[in-house]
Design an enzyme around this catalytic site. Sequence first.
Site, PDB file in Angstrom:
ATOM      1  N   TYR A 130      45.435  40.181  46.684  1.00 41.46           N
ATOM      2  CA  TYR A 130      45.784  38.787  46.405  1.00 41.46           C
ATOM      3  C   TYR A 130      46.916  38.273  47.297  1.00 41.46           C
ATOM      4  CZ  TYR A 130      42.809  38.251  42.315  1.00 41.46           C
ATOM      5  OH  TYR A 130      41.714  38.120  41.485  1.00 41.46           O
ATOM      6  N   LYS A 181      41.441  53.601  42.397  1.00 44.25           N
ATOM      7  CA  LYS A 181      40.309  54.185  43.132  1.00 44.25           C
ATOM      8  C   LYS A 181      40.915  55.092  44.196  1.00 44.25           C
ATOM      9  CE  LYS A 181      35.857  54.352  44.168  1.00 44.25           C
ATOM     10  NZ  LYS A 181      34.779  54.816  43.260  1.00 44.25           N
ATOM     11  N   ASP A 214      35.648  52.455  38.670  1.00 45.18           N
ATOM     12  CA  ASP A 214      34.213  52.368  38.333  1.00 45.18           C
ATOM     13  C   ASP A 214      33.941  53.100  37.020  1.00 45.18           C
ATOM     14  OD1 ASP A 214      34.900  54.660  39.772  1.00 45.18           O
ATOM     15  OD2 ASP A 214      33.020  54.763  40.900  1.00 45.18           O
ATOM     16  N   ASP A 238      41.877  42.057  37.650  1.00 47.72           N
ATOM     17  CA  ASP A 238      41.093  40.834  37.505  1.00 47.72           C
ATOM     18  C   ASP A 238      39.700  41.170  36.998  1.00 47.72           C
ATOM     19  OD1 ASP A 238      40.342  38.085  37.855  1.00 47.72           O
ATOM     20  OD2 ASP A 238      39.249  38.726  39.651  1.00 47.72           O
ATOM     21  N   ASP A 242      37.832  40.801  32.844  1.00 46.25           N
ATOM     22  CA  ASP A 242      36.645  40.008  32.476  1.00 46.25           C
ATOM     23  C   ASP A 242      35.674  40.884  31.686  1.00 46.25           C
ATOM     24  OD1 ASP A 242      37.516  37.652  33.631  1.00 46.25           O
ATOM     25  OD2 ASP A 242      35.742  37.367  34.883  1.00 46.25           O
TER      26      ASP A 242
HETATM   27  C1  IPM Z   1      42.235  35.066  36.597  1.00 47.09           C
HETATM   28  C2  IPM Z   1      41.430  34.196  37.533  1.00 47.09           C
HETATM   29  C3  IPM Z   1      42.200  33.969  38.819  1.00 47.09           C
HETATM   30  C4  IPM Z   1      42.425  35.339  39.444  1.00 47.09           C
HETATM   31  C5  IPM Z   1      41.541  33.014  39.806  1.00 47.09           C
HETATM   32  C6  IPM Z   1      41.237  31.673  39.193  1.00 47.09           C
HETATM   33  C7  IPM Z   1      42.350  32.857  41.065  1.00 47.09           C
HETATM   34  O1  IPM Z   1      40.174  34.751  37.770  1.00 47.09           O
HETATM   35  O2  IPM Z   1      43.337  34.648  36.215  1.00 47.09           O
HETATM   36  O3  IPM Z   1      41.780  36.161  36.252  1.00 47.09           O
HETATM   37  O4  IPM Z   1      41.583  35.812  40.213  1.00 47.09           O
HETATM   38  O5  IPM Z   1      43.474  35.921  39.178  1.00 47.09           O
HETATM   39 MN    MN Z   2      39.807  36.591  36.649  1.00 46.67          MN
END
Ligand code: IPM
Ligand code: MN
Length: 339
Positions: A130, A181, A214, A238, A242
């Site tokens: 990032y 990793k 993974d 990140d 999710d």
């Molecule tokens: C998150 C989002 C952000 C990230 C994006 C919107 C830049 O996906 O906060 O997880 O990748 O950190």
């Molecule tokens: Mn995200």
Amino acid sequence: MSHYKVAVIGGDGIGPDVLAEALKVVRAAGVSFDATEYELGAARYIRTGEVLPDSVLDELRAHDAILLGAIGAPAESTEVPPGTLERGLLLKLRFDLDLYVNLRPFVGVPGAPAEDCDFLVVRENTEGTYAGEGGFLRKGTAHEVATQGSVNTRMGVERCIRYAFDLAMNRPAKHLTLVHKINVLTFSGDLWHRTFHEVAAEYPDVTTDYNHVDASCIYLVEQPTRYDVIVTDNLFGDIITDLAGAVAGGIGYAASANLNPARTGPSMFEPVHGAAFDIAGQNKANPAAAIRSAALMLDFLGERTAAEHVTDAVLSFINSHPNPTLSTTEIGDAIAERL
Ligand code: IPM
Ligand code: MN
């Protein structure tokens, strides 16, 4: 009780809808604060070409905390080039305010694949891929080269890992897992792994283990209760958060805190979900993640009791409505009423 100055960035899509409910619930919890709204996001960019003016950044610094709804343009938008708002606004806030921990708690919702899970992910929030190191050579030619580096500093890795150990030490299970990793990323992985074990020696009460990223995806789906606290780098964090949100009951419940644990400025609290333009302004979005993010804010501000009450109210609401068919404002009202 203290009085707080909270900067509110509703942002795009459902961001303002869900933040309104978060503020309603914080008020119902009896916490005294002034909310100052800042119009930032796709609409402002399209209207003025501004993403985050320096003067606004300075004003934000003068607050005790920032609540953020969602940032982003519709995927089909041609007016906002990809990355404009992500890099220019969200990541700029994370970097310039030194919000080096992205803390994401996951508690399973009844009926979810990971309904019994209860763990925290500590995502490094200012470095890794990032950081934006890289570039193009010979762009647009047949010999084009694109590189995207991963920046990992000893200081940045260590402060994040230390934060995770401190958290783990104060939880009943006292267990911390490093996710990386190291078998392929032999430079950054080595730094993370070495630092992890060096810091671990200072925390004899915390048990530790290591998962390749993974493999952690399999465990998050098949054995999510094995986790207590996970610490990981920015990009892995990140991605796995999710996945964790999806198995714990849906991204509509996932909260996050972008923390500056050194408290040299305000920290920022935001739901993990995005702008969901398809349901924006229709009173349809689930505000639970934004409300839980506000609870993380209260906790970080030192309003522990109010934070616990809000979190308990959200969890008790979720337990009685695992698949809410209520509107955004009805959910906010129902949670506020429990306080
Ligand atoms: C998150 C989002 C952000 C990230 C994006 C919107 C830049 O996906 O906060 O997880 O990748 O950190
Ligand atoms: Mn995200």
